[in-house]
Design a protein around this motif. Structure first.
Motif, PDB file in Angstrom:
ATOM      1  N   LEU A   6       0.853  -1.188   0.000  1.00  0.00           N
ATOM      2  CA  LEU A   6       0.000   0.000   0.000  1.00  0.00           C
ATOM      3  C   LEU A   6       0.886   1.235   0.000  1.00  0.00           C
ATOM      4  O   LEU A   6       1.774   1.361   0.844  1.00  0.00           O
ATOM      5  CB  LEU A   6      -0.897   0.030   1.245  1.00  0.00           C
ATOM      6  N   TYR A   7       0.641   2.123  -0.938  1.00  0.00           N
ATOM      7  CA  TYR A   7       1.453   3.333  -1.044  1.00  0.00           C
ATOM      8  C   TYR A   7       0.671   4.542  -0.525  1.00  0.00           C
ATOM      9  O   TYR A   7      -0.481   4.745  -0.910  1.00  0.00           O
ATOM     10  CB  TYR A   7       1.842   3.584  -2.497  1.00  0.00           C
ATOM     11  N   PHE A   8       1.331   5.331   0.317  1.00  0.00           N
ATOM     12  CA  PHE A   8       0.702   6.546   0.820  1.00  0.00           C
ATOM     13  C   PHE A   8       1.466   7.773   0.321  1.00  0.00           C
ATOM     14  O   PHE A   8       2.666   7.719   0.062  1.00  0.00           O
ATOM     15  CB  PHE A   8       0.682   6.549   2.354  1.00  0.00           C
ATOM     16  N   ALA A   9       0.732   8.880   0.222  1.00  0.00           N
ATOM     17  CA  ALA A   9       1.312  10.197  -0.072  1.00  0.00           C
ATOM     18  C   ALA A   9       2.274  10.138  -1.252  1.00  0.00           C
ATOM     19  O   ALA A   9       1.935   9.640  -2.320  1.00  0.00           O
ATOM     20  CB  ALA A   9       1.983  10.758   1.189  1.00  0.00           C
ATOM     21  N   ILE A  77       4.875   4.595   4.078  1.00  0.00           N
ATOM     22  CA  ILE A  77       4.293   5.839   4.575  1.00  0.00           C
ATOM     23  C   ILE A  77       5.362   6.925   4.711  1.00  0.00           C
ATOM     24  O   ILE A  77       6.016   7.029   5.746  1.00  0.00           O
ATOM     25  CB  ILE A  77       3.618   5.596   5.946  1.00  0.00           C
ATOM     26  N   PRO A  78       5.554   7.732   3.686  1.00  0.00           N
ATOM     27  CA  PRO A  78       6.504   8.838   3.809  1.00  0.00           C
ATOM     28  C   PRO A  78       5.910   9.942   4.696  1.00  0.00           C
ATOM     29  O   PRO A  78       4.686  10.036   4.817  1.00  0.00           O
ATOM     30  CB  PRO A  78       6.659   9.353   2.366  1.00  0.00           C
ATOM     31  N   PRO A  79       6.778  10.747   5.301  1.00  0.00           N
ATOM     32  CA  PRO A  79       6.242  11.829   6.133  1.00  0.00           C
ATOM     33  C   PRO A  79       5.606  12.905   5.257  1.00  0.00           C
ATOM     34  O   PRO A  79       6.060  13.162   4.149  1.00  0.00           O
ATOM     35  CB  PRO A  79       7.485  12.383   6.832  1.00  0.00           C
ATOM     36  N   LEU A  80       4.542  13.517   5.776  1.00  0.00           N
ATOM     37  CA  LEU A  80       3.982  14.708   5.142  1.00  0.00           C
ATOM     38  C   LEU A  80       4.503  15.898   5.928  1.00  0.00           C
ATOM     39  O   LEU A  80       4.713  15.799   7.133  1.00  0.00           O
ATOM     40  CB  LEU A  80       2.456  14.698   5.240  1.00  0.00           C
TER      41      LEU A  80
ATOM     42  N   ALA B 222      -0.191  16.594   9.817  1.00  0.00           N
ATOM     43  CA  ALA B 222       0.265  17.166   8.559  1.00  0.00           C
ATOM     44  C   ALA B 222      -0.761  16.815   7.498  1.00  0.00           C
ATOM     45  O   ALA B 222      -1.473  15.811   7.616  1.00  0.00           O
ATOM     46  CB  ALA B 222       1.634  16.619   8.178  1.00  0.00           C
ATOM     47  N   ALA B 223      -0.829  17.653   6.477  1.00  0.00           N
ATOM     48  CA  ALA B 223      -1.763  17.395   5.384  1.00  0.00           C
ATOM     49  C   ALA B 223      -1.224  18.000   4.106  1.00  0.00           C
ATOM     50  O   ALA B 223      -0.781  19.145   4.098  1.00  0.00           O
ATOM     51  CB  ALA B 223      -3.137  17.988   5.705  1.00  0.00           C
TER      52      ALA B 223
END
Lengths: 83, 591
Positions: A6-9, A77-80, B222-223
């Motif tokens: 699952l890929y995020f961001a 899950i990379p940081p946002l 964060a968004a």
């Protein structure tokens, strides 16, 4: 064995899809999976230097080679930083 | 649990009875909170006329005989927060803790806006609002604490005005200088809890380090785009910090900013409201905080996912080793069971005074935070605004907006003045209608902004070849530009190949986009033959090349690459599309 990634961001943008199913050889680990992902999606190499990896909703430390099993769900899950 | 509920119900019932008695007697037990000193400036001073002084102006009176709140709540407090007091899971004791507590919100933007409003509405005692930025109209689709009337004002002051209007009993500190390594630890330790509502990586590391160095719980969210994340750092004995999770900062290119990548307004709204909720839980001592859990929100699928995190890392540069608390955590076996009970009581021991002596959680101390170079560590500036202007091209390789307009017009690419005509010409999928970089025009216009920005507005006839990095631009796009430049006016064949491969005409003025590597590959065979072809093409340049971007930074780097490949007649637009909008075409939107 088959696992779901699952890929995020940012990783979703680079991989071009929110998830994909991969067939891995027996004995595959999170570490070998990340190597696979780097060669499947070269743009991911930069993203994977700073991200949380989770197997079945549980954190796996960077550099750790956690053994994967059939049906596992691996989240990238990379940081946002925006807000 | 049953007993506690029964007790709380009894308290509420007693409170209600007293309130009824007071109301019947027509008594007014108004006792507005005193605003503690020690703030940078007060809401009234910062927000000017917008800060109502109604409640504060009333004389303070001692509660009349007969009204004795077991939790120290005044009549106005009890009435105002009655819906929370009636809630068995919250009640007057939790409300009293919240009314005595303080929080610092770093960033008064998309996350900070709802976080500040909900914390104020819920009755927090004191709020610090830190932001060095000013309100812009493009903020308002998500930063709902601000208003059109306050555009240009300091965000921290604007937020304070809105909070004061919502709940005048909240004491406010306005920190318009924002958060810096020099002030972070001192600022953070004045509050019971910190909310990270910032918009950039260096501030996130700085705030986490300051929280770790002062033992202050940090509610972080964060968004970007349609994604949200939230967790609570530095809570209790074993809660991790930001560095435990992300010891290495993301590469600047992988760290999307809202100003570039965009963000759907309600997404930070959702995350900011959740931050307020976590802060309320921790400060009031109810529920189970989201410590050691990372909440992910995917707005497009409407899905929330929770990832279980580990205890803080013993080798963490900020909260590992060193401190006594970390040692205790290690001794407990690393896997240390998460604190199940509410953590609020302990963290609120300061009762908003901000003077309690909290200890560093690990090896990083306040003086280490002040000395750390966060901009160098992350490779990014601590703001979400415009990057500093680059000066890499000599002035004779740069064009002012008016000069470029004249050159484009002379070459048959209509400028801003006759956009309609040019748009019509270029709208046929970039296939060489009148006035197209790929086809008939006497020049080539390259737009190196991201495709999404190009899609919102662009100059007629421009070809979109996005610039990510010098390497990628060289690899993907230089050959396409060389081919276009060496192809004389009227050459329509390349237009289809290089300009319209990836989606054809798009944009404000009707233009072509070639974003994928396929676009470059089509016009750029690889290998030695390709290099020879490129050199040949550069030597045979027939049309000048103009490169534009948003602000005139990436365009300079792109021109450098094109000159290195042999092109001579290649120039960039100084100041980018922003300068074009300011000087040539006021109708062009500035993103």
């Amino acid at each position: 064995m088959r696992v779901r990634v699952l890929y995020f961001a940012r990783s979703r943008e680079v991989a071009g899809a929110p998830e994909e199913a991969l067939d891995l050889p027996p004995g595959a680990t999170t570490s070998s999976l990340l190597d696979d992902l780097r060669s499947r999606h070269p743009g991911l190499a930069g993203v994977l230097t700073s991200c949380v990896v989770a197997v079945n909703h549980e954190y796996v430390a960077a550099g750790e080679a956690a053994e994967l099993r059939e049906g596992d769900e691996v989240a990238i899950i990379p940081p946002l930083s925006g807000g | 649990m049953e007993a506690e509920n029964a007790r709380l119900r009894a308290e509420v019932e007693a409170l209600r009875a007293r309130l009824r008695a007071l109301e019947a007697a027509g008594a007014s037990a108004d006792a507005p909170r005193q605003q503690p000193d020690g703030s940078s400036c007060t809401a009234a001073a910062a927000a000017g006329a917008a800060a109502p002084a109604a409640a504060g102006a009333r004389p303070s009176r001692a509660p009349p005989a007969g009204f004795v709140s077991p939790h120290g709540l005044t009549k106005p407090q009890a009435e105002r927060y009655s819906r929370q007091l009636l809630l068995p899971a919250f009640g007057p004791a939790a409300q009293a803790r919240l009314c005595a507590a303080s929080a610092l919100i770093v960033g008064c933007g998309g996350l900070g806006a709802p976080a500040a409003l909900y914390l104020a509405a819920a009755g927090i005692g004191r709020l610090g609002l830190a932001d060095h930025d000013a309100v812009e109209i493009s903020n308002l689709h998500r930063q709902i604490i601000h208003s059109e009337a306050r555009a240009g004002a300091h965000k921290a002051a604007s937020a304070a005005a809105a909070v004061a209007a919502l709940n005048s009993s909240v004491a406010l500190d306005v920190h318009t200088e924002g958060l810096t390594p020099a002030n972070a630890a001192d600022l953070v330790r004045r509050y019971d809890l910190v909310i990270d509502a910032s918009d950039n990586a260096p501030t996130r590391y700085l705030l986490s380090d300051a929280a770790a160095a002062t033992g202050t719980p940090l509610v972080s969210a964060a968004a970007v785009g349609t994604d949200g994340q939230l967790t609570v750092y530095c809570l209790g004995e074993d809660g991790p910090c930001y560095r435990c999770l992300f010891p290495e900062p993301p590469a600047p290119g992988n760290c999307a900013r809202c100003a570039d990548a965009g963000v759907l307004g309600p997404v930070p709204g959702v995350m900011g409201v959740l931050q307020a909720l976590e802060a309320v839980k921790i400060l009031a001592g109810v529920g189970k905080p989201l410590s050691r859990q990372l909440l992910l929100f995917d707005a497009l699928s409407g899905r929330f996912t929770t990832i279980k995190l580990r205890a803080r890392a013993p080798d963490c540069a900020a909260c590992g080793g060193g401190g006594g608390a970390a040692a205790a955590g290690d001794a407990a076996g690393g896997t240390g069971a998460q604190a199940e009970g509410p953590a609020g009581g302990a963290c609120c021991s300061g009762r908003g005074s901000g003077s309690d002596a909290r200890a560093p959680r690990g090896r990083m101390r306040p003086e280490d935070v002040a000395a750390f170079d966060y901009a160098a560590f992350t490779g990014q500036a601590a703001h979400d605004g415009a990057p500093p202007p680059l000066r890499v091209l000599p002035p004779d390789q740069r064009l002012a907006a008016a000069e470029l307009r004249d050159r484009l017009a002379a070459a048959g690419l209509g400028g801003g003045d006759d956009r309609d005509g040019a748009a019509n010409g270029a709208s046929s999928s970039g296939s060489g209608g009148s006035g197209d970089s790929g086809g008939a025009a006497g020049c080539v216009l390259i737009d190196v902004r991201p495709t999404a920005q190009f899609g919102v507005m662009s100059l007629p006839g421009a070809v979109n070849l996005p610039f990510d990095s010098p390497e990628r631009f060289r690899e993907r796009h230089v050959a396409s530009v060389l081919a276009l430049a060496s192809c004389g006016a009227g050459c329509a064949a390349l237009a289809a190949g290089a300009a319209a491969r990836d989606g054809g005409a798009s944009g404000y003025g009707g233009a072509a986009s070639a974003t994928g590597s396929s676009g470059a590959a089509g016009a750029a065979p690889r290998g030695a033959a390709a290099r020879a072809a490129a050199e040949q093409a550069a030597a045979e340049q027939q049309r000048p090349v103009y490169v534009v971007c948003r602000r005139g930074n990436h365009s300079q780097l792109a021109v450098q690459e094109l000159r290195a490949a042999g092109l001579r007649e290649v120039f960039d637009l100084a100041g980018g599309m922003e300068a074009w909008a300011a000087e040539v075409d006021p109708a062009m939107p500035v993103l």
